[in-house]
Motif scaffolding. Sequence first.
Motif, short mmCIF file in Angstrom:
data_model
loop_
_atom_site.label_atom_id
_atom_site.label_comp_id
_atom_site.label_asym_id
_atom_site.label_seq_id
_atom_site.Cartn_x
_atom_site.Cartn_y
_atom_site.Cartn_z
N THR A 180 13.19 -19.30 80.17
CA THR A 180 12.55 -17.90 80.13
C THR A 180 11.31 -17.14 79.45
N ALA A 181 10.27 -17.24 79.96
CA ALA A 181 8.96 -17.29 79.49
C ALA A 181 8.28 -15.76 80.04
N ALA A 182 7.70 -14.97 79.08
CA ALA A 182 6.67 -14.09 79.84
C ALA A 182 5.50 -14.18 78.70
N ALA A 183 5.16 -13.87 78.95
CA ALA A 183 3.24 -13.41 77.84
C ALA A 183 2.82 -12.29 78.18
N LEU A 184 1.32 -11.29 77.21
CA LEU A 184 0.74 -10.58 77.43
C LEU A 184 -0.77 -10.98 77.28
N VAL A 185 -1.68 -11.82 78.05
CA VAL A 185 -3.02 -12.68 78.15
C VAL A 185 -3.74 -11.53 78.78
N GLU A 186 -4.85 -11.52 77.53
CA GLU A 186 -6.16 -10.16 77.92
C GLU A 186 -7.67 -11.29 78.57
N ASP A 187 -8.05 -10.90 79.80
CA ASP A 187 -9.17 -11.21 79.84
C ASP A 187 -8.62 -13.25 80.57
N GLY A 188 -7.63 -13.37 81.24
CA GLY A 188 -6.99 -14.57 81.15
C GLY A 188 -7.61 -16.08 80.37
N HIS A 189 -7.77 -15.35 79.25
CA HIS A 189 -7.44 -16.33 77.92
C HIS A 189 -7.22 -15.98 75.73
#
Length: 348
Positions: free
Chosen positions: A13-22
């Motif tokens: 179970t995974a979640a992430a916050l990513v800015e501008d794809g990288h």
Amino acid sequence: MLVLGIESSCDETAAALVEDGHNVLSNVVASQVKTHRSFGGVVPELASREHLRNIGYVVQRAFRDAKKSFADIDGIAVTQGPGLIGSLLVGVSYAKAMAFSIGKPLVPVNHIEGHIYSAFIENHDIEYPLLALAVSGGHTSLIFSPAPGQYQSIGRTRDDAAGEALDKIAKFLGLGYPGGPVIDRLSKKGDARRFAFSIPKISDGRLDFSFSGFKTAALRHIQLSGIKPRRPGGKPSKAILDLITSYQQAIIDTLVRQTQKAQSKLRPRSILLVGGVACNSHLRKAFKKAFEESCENRDSGGLIRVYYPSPLLTTDNGAMIAAAGTPKLLHPLPLDLELNASADLRLC
Ligand code: KG4
Ligand code: ZN
């Protein structure tokens, strides 16, 4: 552009916050290895229940780690498939409810496309056309991508996935679960030439893979050589070490050989090695040697480059889903509450 990526296609179970794809601001993964270990493989019903138990906490933790609030994100990306249907449904239902309640756009992402994008997070110089080998517990696929978002299927496994083949033999020999990392570590001490495995020839023009014959051959070696599984807590015998090293080598040779054929046919600029099995240190070395360090590549000024993500981004994670969803969120469609999970979703 700040995107929340949610992944629940198998046993993470995974979640992430990513800015501008990288720029990865947070990357939270709740692994279910402990739950499935005693069964020697993923039990789908237990996986769905674990996702249900963990998803709320994992998403909240992703926001907390990134020091962001719901209002800060531009959209949500969620794995739609392929994967275990009960597991996928937890992520998709959660993402739909969240998108609806906070009024943000939602885009579905193909899990394999997520793995491809995992390589872009840390590497900003990947050039198209690219050839990706996505190799994990559930998939073994060769994909050619002439330009962003365009994919052609070049080959896929006709039976087991490469990770599944590693996990099954490790289970049989009492080496634990998941078997891939254990075999990677133990094979540093084994002899890859002691046991013979012949690579199957696929002659219909496709660059498909087949690993089930290796499993049968391994079982035959086990029987003929009288190899006993490792006793719980004990050390693996020399015969086990040699067998798994030879077995892993046969899988690596197959992966390299089919990728080489695809490379000479399609002439990509970049080769991406992605998915859980891409963590394998021997496979990474073999790819560097076969492509970047080959005479042909050196003579042509090193035109081909091989990319693989760091281990945390290689196995299933939310950051790769956020990265793959980012270009789709540039032109989001109205929220589709009919969006459904799809266990056998195709990328191409
Ligand atoms: O991508 P992933 O986390 O999940 C799927 O989409 O299937 O891949 C999990 C697979 C398992 O089969 C595991 O044994 C394998 O990746 N794996 C490895 C290594 N680390 C994980 N296989 C070989 N060597 C490794 N170091
Ligand atoms: Zn995966």
